[in-house]
Scaffold this active site. Structure first.
Site, mmCIF file in Angstrom:
data_model
loop_
_atom_site.group_PDB
_atom_site.id
_atom_site.type_symbol
_atom_site.label_atom_id
_atom_site.label_comp_id
_atom_site.label_asym_id
_atom_site.label_seq_id
_atom_site.Cartn_x
_atom_site.Cartn_y
_atom_site.Cartn_z
ATOM 1 N N ASP A 179 78.085 16.824 37.496
ATOM 2 C CA ASP A 179 78.175 18.348 37.296
ATOM 3 C C ASP A 179 79.747 18.619 37.968
ATOM 4 O O ASP A 179 80.372 17.973 38.431
ATOM 5 C CB ASP A 179 77.176 18.693 38.485
ATOM 6 N N ASN A 232 87.691 26.376 32.699
ATOM 7 C CA ASN A 232 87.429 26.011 34.119
ATOM 8 C C ASN A 232 87.480 24.347 34.380
ATOM 9 O O ASN A 232 87.997 24.002 35.403
ATOM 10 C CB ASN A 232 86.082 26.778 34.629
ATOM 11 N N ASP A 252 80.819 22.171 39.385
ATOM 12 C CA ASP A 252 80.928 23.444 40.707
ATOM 13 C C ASP A 252 79.914 23.040 41.636
ATOM 14 O O ASP A 252 78.795 22.896 41.328
ATOM 15 C CB ASP A 252 80.649 24.676 40.079
ATOM 16 N N LYS A 301 78.398 35.073 32.932
ATOM 17 C CA LYS A 301 78.114 36.337 32.264
ATOM 18 C C LYS A 301 76.425 36.660 32.492
ATOM 19 O O LYS A 301 76.320 37.727 32.957
ATOM 20 C CB LYS A 301 78.148 35.938 30.787
HETATM 21 C C1 XBP Z 1 77.950 26.642 38.207
HETATM 22 C C2 XBP Z 1 77.710 27.703 37.405
HETATM 23 C C3 XBP Z 1 78.900 28.489 36.681
HETATM 24 C C4 XBP Z 1 79.882 28.864 37.884
HETATM 25 C C5 XBP Z 1 80.914 29.999 37.310
HETATM 26 O O1 XBP Z 1 78.244 25.475 37.016
HETATM 27 O O2 XBP Z 1 76.605 28.137 37.448
HETATM 28 O O3 XBP Z 1 78.450 29.573 36.343
HETATM 29 O O4 XBP Z 1 79.368 29.431 39.052
HETATM 30 O O5 XBP Z 1 81.449 29.660 36.018
HETATM 31 P P1 XBP Z 1 77.872 23.969 37.507
HETATM 32 P P2 XBP Z 1 81.429 30.705 34.837
HETATM 33 O O6 XBP Z 1 77.186 23.796 38.823
HETATM 34 O O7 XBP Z 1 76.725 23.612 36.221
HETATM 35 O O8 XBP Z 1 79.216 23.183 37.367
HETATM 36 O O9 XBP Z 1 81.737 31.900 35.046
HETATM 37 O O10 XBP Z 1 82.612 29.971 33.522
HETATM 38 O O11 XBP Z 1 79.806 30.338 34.175
HETATM 39 MG MG MG Z 2 76.851 22.474 40.571
#
Ligand code: XBP
Ligand code: MG
Length: 239
Positions: free
Chosen positions: A8, A126, A10, A52
């Site tokens: 993953d 990102n 973020d 979004k």
């Molecule tokens: C985390 C998310 C993403 C980010 C924001 O993703 O839920 O939506 O918070 O990025 P993960 P965007 O933990 O699966 O990496 O605004 O591009 O969605």
């Molecule tokens: Mg995550």
């Protein structure tokens, strides 16, 4: 033994949600919206994956009237495009660093011949910005599959983004290990049949991770052979 490790992004590779939150708030301020997502509110909004979708969730509670407008879809898309531009600028400026132990853990996996992949809800620009800023321009070449954002209809906790990674890797779920930080991510991976190690981050340390094969705050301490053995013996119940 596992053949691939799927990361993953973020909260797992890096504590990026504070940078996302800053990019959201700067976008709202530019558009003269009196929306200010503080840490406490953002922790709640993070229950919804996808920027979004997260803004729509916020509007449901705070600006339901605006949701009824014909142009609401375009409004959200425009806000998100600007937020992504700001976020990638912030990451390129070095505002997101790898979590402790991640660089060494990935280096060890590469040395031991594991294939690597990414499965994330965040937008593809990102991912590119974070890997470029932490591994350089060729950083993405380490990953045999990079799966993210709107390439799937249903975001985490649906399994789609992990199923996409399995298809690109040509592997079965049990041949891979997922590394996650959140319950949404854990459910997504487990529903794709992938044993999952969870390393909670600042925004997810209050969540439940019963379906994880291992919970840790130090990826370098993970004994992959032991995790593989545990994953083979557990009847991975799909929640
Ligand atoms: C985390 C998310 C993403 C980010 C924001 O993703 O839920 O939506 O918070 O990025 P993960 P965007 O933990 O699966 O990496 O605004 O591009 O969605
Ligand atoms: Mg995550």
């Amino acid at each position: 033994m596992f053949k691939a490790v799927i990361f993953d992004v973020d909260g797992t590779l890096s504590e990026t949600e504070e940078v996302h939150r800053k990019a959201f708030n700067q976008t709202f301020a530019e558009q003269k919206l009196d929306w200010n997502w503080d840490k406490a509110l953002y922790r709640k909004l993070l229950r919804v994956t996808g920027g979004k979708e997260r803004m729509r969730f916020y509007m449901e509670e705070h600006e339901p009237e605006r949701l009824k407008r014909d142009d609401v879809q375009d409004f959200i898309r425009a806000l998100h495009q600007r937020k992504t531009a700001l976020y990638t600028e912030m990451v390129a400026a070095g505002q997101a660093v790898l979590r402790p132990g991640v660089r060494e853990f990935i280096a060890r996996l590469v040395e031991q011949g594991f294939r690597l992949a990414i499965s994330t809800t965040t937008s593809v620009p990102n991912i590119e910005a974070l890997i470029a800023s932490t591994y350089g321009a060729d950083g993405l070449a380490m990953f045999d599959a990079v799966c993210g954002g709107d390439t799937v209809a249903h975001k985490k906790p649906a399994p789609d983004i992990y199923l996409q990674a399995l298809e690109k890797l040509g592997l079965a779920g049990g041949e891979c290990l997922a590394i996650e930080d959140s319950r949404n991510g854990l459910l997504s991976a487990v529903r794709a049949g992938i044993p999952t190690v969870v390393s909670p981050c600042f925004y997810t340390d209050d969540q439940e991770f019963d379906e994880a094969v291992l919970l840790t705050d130090d990826l370098l301490s993970v004994d992959l052979a032991a995790v593989f053995a545990a994953s083979q013996s557990e009847n991975c119940s799909t929640p």
